[in-house]
Design an enzyme around this catalytic site. Structure first.
Site, PDB file in Angstrom:
ATOM      1  N   HIS A  27       0.870  -1.178   0.000  1.00 35.40           N
ATOM      2  CA  HIS A  27       0.000   0.000   0.000  1.00 35.40           C
ATOM      3  C   HIS A  27       0.900   1.218   0.000  1.00 35.40           C
ATOM      4  O   HIS A  27       1.614   1.470   0.969  1.00 35.40           O
ATOM      5  CB  HIS A  27      -0.890  -0.035   1.253  1.00 35.40           C
ATOM      6  CG  HIS A  27      -1.920   1.043   1.292  1.00 35.40           C
ATOM      7  ND1 HIS A  27      -2.858   1.127   2.286  1.00 35.40           N
ATOM      8  CD2 HIS A  27      -2.174   2.090   0.457  1.00 35.40           C
ATOM      9  CE1 HIS A  27      -3.654   2.170   2.066  1.00 35.40           C
ATOM     10  NE2 HIS A  27      -3.244   2.770   0.964  1.00 35.40           N
TER      11      HIS A  27
ATOM     12  N   ARG B 192       0.835   4.618   0.588  1.00 37.29           N
ATOM     13  CA  ARG B 192      -0.079   5.604   1.173  1.00 37.29           C
ATOM     14  C   ARG B 192       0.387   7.009   0.864  1.00 37.29           C
ATOM     15  O   ARG B 192       1.584   7.262   0.694  1.00 37.29           O
ATOM     16  CB  ARG B 192      -0.140   5.411   2.696  1.00 37.29           C
ATOM     17  CG  ARG B 192      -0.697   4.082   3.139  1.00 37.29           C
ATOM     18  CD  ARG B 192      -0.826   4.051   4.654  1.00 37.29           C
ATOM     19  NE  ARG B 192      -1.898   4.900   5.074  1.00 37.29           N
ATOM     20  CZ  ARG B 192      -3.085   4.455   5.506  1.00 37.29           C
ATOM     21  NH1 ARG B 192      -3.310   3.170   5.617  1.00 37.29           N
ATOM     22  NH2 ARG B 192      -4.025   5.300   5.849  1.00 37.29           N
TER      23      ARG B 192
HETATM   24  N1  PXP Z   1      -6.196  -5.929   2.427  1.00 41.97           N
HETATM   25  C1  PXP Z   1      -6.266  -4.569   2.461  1.00 41.97           C
HETATM   26  C2  PXP Z   1      -7.058  -3.887   1.410  1.00 41.97           C
HETATM   27  C3  PXP Z   1      -5.590  -3.826   3.453  1.00 41.97           C
HETATM   28  O1  PXP Z   1      -5.672  -2.488   3.459  1.00 41.97           O
HETATM   29  C4  PXP Z   1      -4.822  -4.515   4.401  1.00 41.97           C
HETATM   30  C5  PXP Z   1      -4.088  -3.754   5.451  1.00 41.97           C
HETATM   31  O2  PXP Z   1      -3.123  -2.967   4.915  1.00 41.97           O
HETATM   32  C6  PXP Z   1      -4.755  -5.920   4.313  1.00 41.97           C
HETATM   33  C7  PXP Z   1      -5.464  -6.599   3.336  1.00 41.97           C
HETATM   34  C8  PXP Z   1      -3.928  -6.722   5.249  1.00 41.97           C
HETATM   35  O3  PXP Z   1      -4.429  -6.607   6.535  1.00 41.97           O
HETATM   36  P1  PXP Z   1      -3.607  -7.216   7.752  1.00 41.97           P
HETATM   37  O4  PXP Z   1      -2.296  -6.478   7.812  1.00 41.97           O
HETATM   38  O5  PXP Z   1      -4.492  -6.959   8.908  1.00 41.97           O
HETATM   39  O6  PXP Z   1      -3.395  -8.664   7.456  1.00 41.97           O
END
Ligand code: PXP
Length: 247
Positions: free
Chosen positions: A52, A54
């Protein structure tokens, strides 16, 4: 087989905690390099890498994403906000897929699904641009019937069902209802021809139930795998999750 998309953002979080102002993202004493972590994850069985980028650049940096994008073996999923700047970046990067997420500076991580109904025009613009460029668009949405229906109408080929509410309810009375919403959402999406992914808050415990959501193509998992890696190393953490996902 359900695919594992490994979200490596928190490897970059660790680097930024010490080297935010280093002026470089890797090399010398800067560690850890999230790109090296990504390659290790792939070797251990991750089917794709999710990052991501950001707006506040709190973890992944442009340079990290460009290095991953330039690596031929990496199936890269770029999570991004629906902004012109990110659209331009993605069209140049040409990742395998983009996942459109809501983004606000205050949140600690992505907190709710993208409201496709509210932001219809913006989402349509980005989805159309990605479809024209041959980049798959995934919409990160809550398991709500109107969000799913509109995702199909906007010709997004994929959705990612937000599993955060389910994960938060896991040890409370709301778990069964949240799980039922995910199951219903997956069925509806599949019937509309959408590829169904899921993610957020999936861990080594709840994955046993998450994996039974019908029609799952891929799970995007980050925090729990990076956390276990502190104890076991990333290879073992990835292998264990991949095995649990597929029974
Ligand atoms: N999918 C999306 C769209 C997310 O924004 C995130 C968190 O960045 C994740 C999956 C993964 O989440 P986690 O880090 O809680 O496994």
């Amino acid at each position: 087989m359900i695919l594992l998309g490994l979200n490596i953002d928190h490897a970059a979080t660790l680097r930024q905690a010490r080297y935010r102002s280093a002026g470089a993202t890797h090399g010398g004493n800067i560690e850890p390099d999230p790109v090296e972590i990504a390659f290790r994850c792939e070797k251990a069985g991750a089917d794709g890498i999710t990052v991501h980028l950001r707006e506040d650049r709190r973890h992944m940096q442009e340079d990290d994403v460009l290095r991953l994008g330039a690596h031929p073996g990496t199936r890269l999923n770029l999570e991004m906000a629906c902004t012109p700047a990110m659209t331009e970046f993605a069209l140049k990067l040409k990742p395998h897929s983009v996942c459109l997420v809501p983004e606000s500076r205050e949140e600690i991580t992505t907190e709710g699904g993208l409201d496709v109904v509210k932001h219809r025009a913006k989402v349509a613009r980005v989805t159309d641009a990605m479809n024209a460029a041959g980049i798959k668009t995934s919409l990160f949405i809550d398991p709500e019937p109107e969000q799913i229906a509109l995702s199909a109408e906007l010709h997004a080929p994929w959705i990612e069902l937000h599993t955060g509410a389910y994960a938060n309810a896991y040890y409370g009375p709301g778990r069964a209802a949240e799980f039922a919403r995910l199951v219903a959402g997956a069925k509806q999406a599949h019937a509309l021809g959408l590829v169904v992914n899921a993610g957020h808050g999936i861990n080594y415990v709840n994955v046993a139930e998450v994996r039974t959501i019908p029609h799952l193509h891929e799970l995007n998992i980050g925090h729990s795998v990076i956390s276990l890696a502190l104890f076991t190393g990333i290879d073992e953490a990835v292998r264990t999750m991949k095995a649990l996902m597929n029974g």
